[in-house]
Design a protein around this motif. Structure first.
Motif, short mmCIF file in Angstrom:
data_model
loop_
_atom_site.label_atom_id
_atom_site.label_comp_id
_atom_site.label_asym_id
_atom_site.label_seq_id
_atom_site.Cartn_x
_atom_site.Cartn_y
_atom_site.Cartn_z
N ALA A 83 1.14 16.74 8.84
CA ALA A 83 0.86 15.91 7.50
C ALA A 83 1.67 14.32 8.15
CB ALA A 83 1.60 16.63 6.49
N ALA A 84 2.63 14.72 9.17
CA ALA A 84 3.32 13.10 9.85
C ALA A 84 2.80 12.99 10.65
CB ALA A 84 4.20 13.61 9.97
N CYS A 85 2.04 12.92 11.15
CA CYS A 85 1.20 12.64 12.62
C CYS A 85 -0.45 12.22 11.88
CB CYS A 85 0.52 13.51 13.83
SG CYS A 85 2.03 14.79 14.48
N VAL A 86 -0.60 12.66 10.87
CA VAL A 86 -1.56 11.95 10.07
C VAL A 86 -1.30 10.89 9.60
CG1 VAL A 86 -3.72 12.34 8.28
CG2 VAL A 86 -3.55 13.84 9.73
N ALA B 80 0.40 -1.26 0.18
CA ALA B 80 -0.39 0.55 0.01
C ALA B 80 0.73 1.29 -0.28
CB ALA B 80 -0.91 0.53 0.80
N VAL B 81 0.21 2.71 -0.89
CA VAL B 81 1.21 3.24 -0.60
C VAL B 81 -0.25 4.65 -0.84
CG1 VAL B 81 3.40 3.12 -1.73
CG2 VAL B 81 1.12 3.88 -3.54
N GLY B 82 0.16 6.00 -0.18
CA GLY B 82 -0.62 6.58 0.58
C GLY B 82 -0.29 7.89 0.73
N ASP B 83 -0.97 9.33 0.93
CA ASP B 83 -0.20 10.74 0.23
C ASP B 83 -1.26 11.18 1.03
OD1 ASP B 83 0.38 13.13 -0.36
OD2 ASP B 83 0.52 12.76 -2.68
N VAL B 84 -1.13 12.31 1.87
CA VAL B 84 -1.85 13.25 2.76
C VAL B 84 -2.01 14.08 2.47
CG1 VAL B 84 -2.03 14.22 5.12
CG2 VAL B 84 -1.88 11.34 5.17
N GLY C 195 -7.67 16.43 9.90
CA GLY C 195 -6.63 16.48 8.42
C GLY C 195 -6.28 15.35 7.87
N ALA C 196 -7.36 14.12 8.01
CA ALA C 196 -7.41 13.10 6.91
C ALA C 196 -8.21 13.49 6.19
CB ALA C 196 -7.31 12.18 8.15
N GLU C 197 -9.16 14.65 5.87
CA GLU C 197 -9.90 14.20 5.03
C GLU C 197 -9.19 14.47 3.62
OE1 GLU C 197 -9.63 16.39 7.35
OE2 GLU C 197 -11.77 16.40 8.11
N SER C 198 -9.62 13.47 2.20
CA SER C 198 -9.15 14.05 0.90
C SER C 198 -7.41 13.39 0.71
CB SER C 198 -8.37 14.66 0.32
OG SER C 198 -10.52 15.93 0.09
N THR C 199 -7.15 12.55 1.66
CA THR C 199 -6.16 11.52 1.95
C THR C 199 -5.93 10.58 0.47
OG1 THR C 199 -5.13 11.82 4.17
CG2 THR C 199 -4.87 9.80 3.15
N THR C 200 -5.02 10.47 -0.17
CA THR C 200 -5.67 9.49 -1.06
C THR C 200 -4.78 8.04 -0.98
OG1 THR C 200 -3.40 10.15 -2.63
CG2 THR C 200 -5.36 11.24 -2.93
N ALA C 201 -5.00 6.91 -1.03
CA ALA C 201 -4.28 5.79 -1.34
C ALA C 201 -4.55 4.84 -2.29
CB ALA C 201 -4.98 4.79 0.24
N ALA C 202 -3.73 3.70 -2.21
CA ALA C 202 -4.00 2.31 -3.04
C ALA C 202 -3.09 1.56 -2.03
CB ALA C 202 -3.09 2.72 -4.36
#
Length: 408
Positions: free
Chosen positions: A239-242, A228-232, A276-283
């Motif tokens: 951002a690091a904490c989220v 998995a990967v993701g982007d906050v 702060g997690a809204e609109s995070t992307t992940a695959a």
């Protein structure tokens, strides 16, 4: 003439106010007529010469800091790719009257970057407002109050410059802490979860857009593995904490979920409760070693890529949904499957690898596919390095990049 009938060189020369163009080495590339006139320099005295050879600090004034302040501003622009506005500066210049003579001068500078398609700063726009006459006019009023106001104006400008510098230093320290926190929360490359995998993380150049990307590799029962990967959205410590919360939540959900869609559904519900997690992307991709099947789902993230042994590239783009917590209500997420053969490569990445200012995502995906094809014979470690070399700007990316390469 260039553009729609506009001679932009003539426009540059006619610009009101002093404007010069500098190379990244701080060498004059061009200057408009106002710059030449107000600086009392000819074109031959400027073009091709190092800025601080032409305009050094006044050696007769031990308090002179104009050159140092200007150099610090220009370096900030080069490193961050962002405009930098300086406070009022006293910056004396050599007088044309003769050697050893200096003129007291006051300037209000703004420095801005000109970037290429890869986000690399290739020129600096150095714009200066000459305010010496304004300062002198206040002094000519002749009363003590005018001189007090003049001194106060200059003092306040110096104080503003010092405050800005302290803020920049604090921002730099926050960036270092955030990077250290991110490094502590991400799996170590040599412990990423599988001997077939190579992982890379490259922080953005400058202080912005760092510490929101993550990667993860999880071994699960029944000869399966989750990548998995993701982007906050956001940057810095927040951002690091989220990122740490979401990575841990997805890692836990992946161990018990029936598939990647269900794992992302759990993560979506969790993200709604994390500021702060809204609109995070992940695959997320579930690898089944027994059936040679990839099952995947994406929450608004760039599609993973499957590099087949013959060099063809298939993007896993048939199960893409909006980013986390982007919908008003929670709904089930899609997933799809694709067969792989032994020796294929699975590549997951964040948008810093493929997105560039002024270019659409398809252009970046095309560059990725070409690089994968050219480097198809490489093992994961060397392939990961080749992708970063081919796709990231030589001066450094303006966004984080996380990359996972897995030999199937």
């Amino acid at each position: 003439m260039s553009g729609p009938g506009i001679d932009y060189r003539a426009v540059f020369q006619a610009l009101p106010g002093m404007v010069a163009l500098l190379t990244p080495d701080l060498v004059y590339a061009d200057a408009n007529e106002d710059f030449l006139r107000h600086s009392h320099r000819t074109r031959d005295e400027l073009i091709g010469r190092y800025l601080f050879d032409v305009f050094p600090d006044n050696p007769n004034d031990p308090t002179a800091t104009g050159a140092r302040n200007l150099q610090a501003s220009l370096r900030r622009v080069l490193e961050s790719g962002e405009r930098d506005t300086m406070a009022l500066q006293r910056y004396d210049v050599r007088s044309p009257e003769g050697p050893g003579e200096w003129e007291e001068r006051y300037w209000s500078p703004i420095n801005a970057p000109v970037s290429d398609a890869d986000g690399r700063v290739v020129l600096l726009v150095h714009r200066v407002e000459e305010v010496t006459e304004l300062i002198r006019a206040r002094a000519r009023v002749g009363d003590n109050r005018a001189r007090v106001l003049e001194a106060e104006l200059y003092t306040r400008s110096r104080e503003l410059q010092e405050v800005n510098e302290r803020l920049r230093q604090a921002h730099a320290r926050e960036r270092e802490v955030a990077l250290a926190l991110q490094d502590a929360m991400l799996p170590a490359p040599h412990l990423a979860g599988h001997h077939r995998a190579a992982v890379r993380y490259r922080p953005a150049v400058g202080a912005l857009n760092v510490c929101g990307d993550w990667y993860d590799l999880v071994e699960v029962p029944d000869s399966r593995m989750v990548v998995a990967v993701g982007d906050v959205v956001g940057h810095g410590l927040a951002a690091a904490c989220v990122m740490g919360q979401l990575r841990s939540a997805l890692s836990a959900a992946s161990r018990v979920a029936a598939g990647p869609a269900q794992a992302l559904e759990v993560l979506d519900l969790y993200a709604r409760a994390v500021d702060g997690a809204e609109s995070t992307t992940a695959a997320s991709v579930h690898v089944d070693w027994r059936s040679h099947t990839l099952t995947y789902s994406s929450a608004g993230h760039p599609p993973p890529a499957l590099l087949r042994r013959d060099g063809t590239v298939a993007f896993l783009d048939r199960a893409t949904d909006p980013p986390l917590a982007a919908r008003p209500e929670h709904v089930p997420r899609p997933q799809a499957s694709l067969a792989f053969a032994g020796g294929d490569r699975l590549v997951l990445y964040t948008d810093g690898l493929v997105e560039r200012r002024g270019a659409d995502i398809d252009t970046g995906l095309g560059r990725l596919a070409r690089s994968l094809n050219v480097n198809r014979a490489l093992e994961p470690d060397r392939l990961a390095d080749a992708l970063l070399l081919d796709l990231l700007p030589s001066a450094g990316a303006t966004d984080d990049t996380a990359l996972v390469v897995l030999r199937l």
